[in-house]
Design an enzyme around this catalytic site. Structure first.
Site, PDB file in Angstrom:
ATOM      1  N   ASP A 144      45.338  40.959  36.336  1.00  0.00           N
ATOM      2  CA  ASP A 144      44.426  41.906  37.062  1.00  0.00           C
ATOM      3  C   ASP A 144      43.181  41.917  36.181  1.00  0.00           C
ATOM      4  O   ASP A 144      43.020  42.868  35.165  1.00  0.00           O
ATOM      5  CB  ASP A 144      45.251  43.221  37.094  1.00  0.00           C
ATOM      6  CG  ASP A 144      44.402  44.319  37.838  1.00  0.00           C
ATOM      7  OD1 ASP A 144      43.573  43.673  38.574  1.00  0.00           O
ATOM      8  OD2 ASP A 144      45.019  45.553  37.714  1.00  0.00           O
ATOM      9  N   GLU A 173      43.639  60.343  39.986  1.00  0.00           N
ATOM     10  CA  GLU A 173      44.096  61.796  39.748  1.00  0.00           C
ATOM     11  C   GLU A 173      43.076  62.894  39.519  1.00  0.00           C
ATOM     12  O   GLU A 173      42.036  62.322  38.738  1.00  0.00           O
ATOM     13  CB  GLU A 173      45.342  61.800  38.665  1.00  0.00           C
ATOM     14  CG  GLU A 173      44.825  60.974  37.417  1.00  0.00           C
ATOM     15  CD  GLU A 173      45.913  60.727  36.534  1.00  0.00           C
ATOM     16  OE1 GLU A 173      47.032  60.465  36.817  1.00  0.00           O
ATOM     17  OE2 GLU A 173      45.896  60.705  35.153  1.00  0.00           O
ATOM     18  N   PRO A 218      44.589  56.439  28.513  1.00  0.00           N
ATOM     19  CA  PRO A 218      45.352  57.481  29.232  1.00  0.00           C
ATOM     20  C   PRO A 218      46.783  57.533  28.550  1.00  0.00           C
ATOM     21  O   PRO A 218      47.371  56.607  27.963  1.00  0.00           O
ATOM     22  CB  PRO A 218      45.532  56.884  30.891  1.00  0.00           C
ATOM     23  CG  PRO A 218      45.357  55.389  30.335  1.00  0.00           C
ATOM     24  CD  PRO A 218      44.300  55.202  29.436  1.00  0.00           C
ATOM     25  N   HIS A 237      45.235  50.644  25.207  1.00  0.00           N
ATOM     26  CA  HIS A 237      44.746  50.961  26.445  1.00  0.00           C
ATOM     27  C   HIS A 237      45.489  51.908  27.230  1.00  0.00           C
ATOM     28  O   HIS A 237      45.170  52.319  28.236  1.00  0.00           O
ATOM     29  CB  HIS A 237      44.582  49.630  27.130  1.00  0.00           C
ATOM     30  CG  HIS A 237      45.889  49.324  28.015  1.00  0.00           C
ATOM     31  ND1 HIS A 237      46.909  49.255  27.181  1.00  0.00           N
ATOM     32  CD2 HIS A 237      46.138  49.018  29.316  1.00  0.00           C
ATOM     33  CE1 HIS A 237      47.924  48.872  28.165  1.00  0.00           C
ATOM     34  NE2 HIS A 237      47.481  48.867  29.247  1.00  0.00           N
ATOM     35  N   GLY A 255      51.573  52.634  26.769  1.00  0.00           N
ATOM     36  CA  GLY A 255      52.243  51.487  26.601  1.00  0.00           C
ATOM     37  C   GLY A 255      53.795  51.603  26.915  1.00  0.00           C
ATOM     38  O   GLY A 255      54.312  52.767  26.841  1.00  0.00           O
TER      39      GLY A 255
END
EC number: 6.5.1.8
Length: 465
Positions: free
Chosen positions: A146, A228, A368, A392, A395
């Protein structure tokens, strides 16, 4: 018109040397000129043969020209006996499999330095949370499938109490303005200037992907991707996004480059594995030399996919802003599946961040948590040991299959209710319990980032799962 019949002997007859240029030329012409006459095809190939320098870098003929000019031989590559320098953050919280994947990557002959972030877990090629600096080479699986997967946060001057007070309105906005998964797209996709880029015109492989990319504009993939509504709390007074300390309504999105990025990753990983064959344990770490046609083409395609991912997020946020009837005070965003040219110890290297956030000094990013845990707006500290990187997200602590087998719907409903979160879509594999404790992850990277704000999810939209 009859299908093109082209043989190696035909190319030898017009002067092609008996090397890889013949097989490459035949592959290109049979793929893109299969309905043309043999005479026309041979005439085109003769042009390339007579002046390959003229066609160097050309989207159609560049690879043939490269072979004619004496490209490097394909040969099996061995791993180094020792690892490049590295640092692991939050090592006690990371599974051994992820560490082993990093250790393998550090033995590549192109590797110069590496790091593993505290949210690290096993992936393909590089582990998720893995950072690797290489010399003049890019690893498609070091970037990830991605490409350009990223975070984007819009902050609105709306009282957070409105989310509960007007829940139906906010829920309806997410249900109507966001699209997820392989088949959901907007009825009328918005156009964007990137569809006029030369890459979509000059690289035949990308040209074939353009229509699907247009159809998927402004939509999100499945898996752990989301859009969200939540509560933003700005903590730092003099922040770079110029929003006073306080509580606000926020829109947070997580998604990448959709089918465009996935197809680019598949295509160029296959090419890399042919060009730099590696031992079985390292085969997904095959790289493309940036001095080659395919290496340059992947670099162009990767950057296009990254820009496309960014455009998708901006499209999502514009649709939501229009439905809200509001303009955001600020937007904060960052990639976390990408490769950059950066200077490390005085040398320009290719820094891969697969599931890792850029954290150069004073650079903003978003980390996040899970659908019930807070995320963080952060400012990088430029830590050289992490190669200017940070986690990031939380996890995973369970694989998708483990989560589906061990978490029940009733358990998921309870944790959502306890945290006051409304969930639209998502499978059990995305349940909060499948993720690590974001507080621990943040505690293990206090030397990498400074927290300047938080985001608490309240209404979460994901793929149906």
């Amino acid at each position: 018109m009859a299908k093109l019949r082209l043989r190696g002997k035909d190319l030898i007859d017009i002067g092609y040397p008996q090397n890889t240029s013949i097989s490459i030329a035949m592959e290109v012409m049979l793929r893109h000129f299969k309905r043309e006459s043999k005479d026309k095809v041979l005439s085109l190939l003769k042009e390339v043969l007579l002046d390959p320098e003229k066609f160097k870098g050309d989207g159609m003929y560049g690879k043939i020209a490269e072979a004619l000019m004496g490209a490097k031989k394909t040969e099996a590559r061995k791993l180094n006996a020792t690892r490049a320098p590295f640092t692991i953050f939050g090592e006690n919280e990371i599974e051994e499999g992820a560490k082993e994947q990093l250790f393998t990557a550090l033995k590549l002959p192109i590797s110069k330095a590496g790091a593993l972030m505290p949210d690290g877990h096993s992936g393909y090629g590089l582990p998720i949370g893995g950072v690797l600096a290489t010399a003049n080479a890019v690893i498609p699986y070091g970037v990830g499938v991605d490409i350009g997967c990223r975070m984007c946060l819009s902050i609105y001057d709306i009282n957070p109490s409105f989310i509960d007070g007007h829940k139906d309105k906010y829920t309806n906005i997410l249900q109507t303005q966001t699209k997820f998964g392989a088949y959901e797209v907007h009825k009328s996709p918005n156009d964007h200037e990137l569809f006029e880029r030369d890459a979509f015109k000059n690289i035949p492989f990308l040209k074939k992907l353009k229509d699907k990319a247009f159809q998927q504009m402004g939509s999100s993939s499945g898996g752990n991707h989301f859009v969200e509504f939540g509560i933003v709390e700005v903590l730092e007074k003099d922040n770079q996004f110029k929003v006073p300390p306080g509580r606000y309504v926020g829109v947070l999105s997580h998604s990448g480059s959709r089918g465009l990025g996935a197809n680019i990753a598949k295509q160029y990983t296959t090419l890399a594995m042919k060009q730099t064959p590696l031992p079985a344990a390292a085969r997904h770490l095959a790289w493309l030399d940036l001095d080659t046609h395919d290496g340059q083409e992947y670099w162009i395609a990767m950057n296009l996919a990254g820009d496309y991912a960014s455009a998708c997020h901006h499209d999502i946020h514009k649709r939501i802003a229009k439905a809200l009837g509001e303009r955001p005070l600020a937007m904060v965003e960052n990639h976390h599946n990408f490769a950059w040219k950066e200077t490390i110890n005085g040398e320009e290297l290719i820094v891969h961040r697969k599931g890792a956030t850029p954290a150069q000094e004073n650079v903003l990013g978003i980390i996040p948590g899970s659908m019930t845990a807070p995320g963080y707006i952060v400012k990088g500290m430029g830590n050289a040991q992490s190669l200017n990187s940070a986690a990031h997200g939380a996890g995973r602590q369970m694989s998708r299959s483990q989560a589906k087998q061990s978490i029940t719907q009733s358990e998921l409903k309870k944790v959502l209710k306890d945290n006051g979160v409304t969930l639209l879509g998502a499978g059990l594999d995305e349940a909060p319990m499948a993720y690590k404790d974001i507080a621990k992850v943040m505690a293990n990277q206090t030397e990498l980032v400074t927290v300047v704000g938080t985001f608490l999810p309240k209404i979460v939209r994901m793929d149906r799962g």
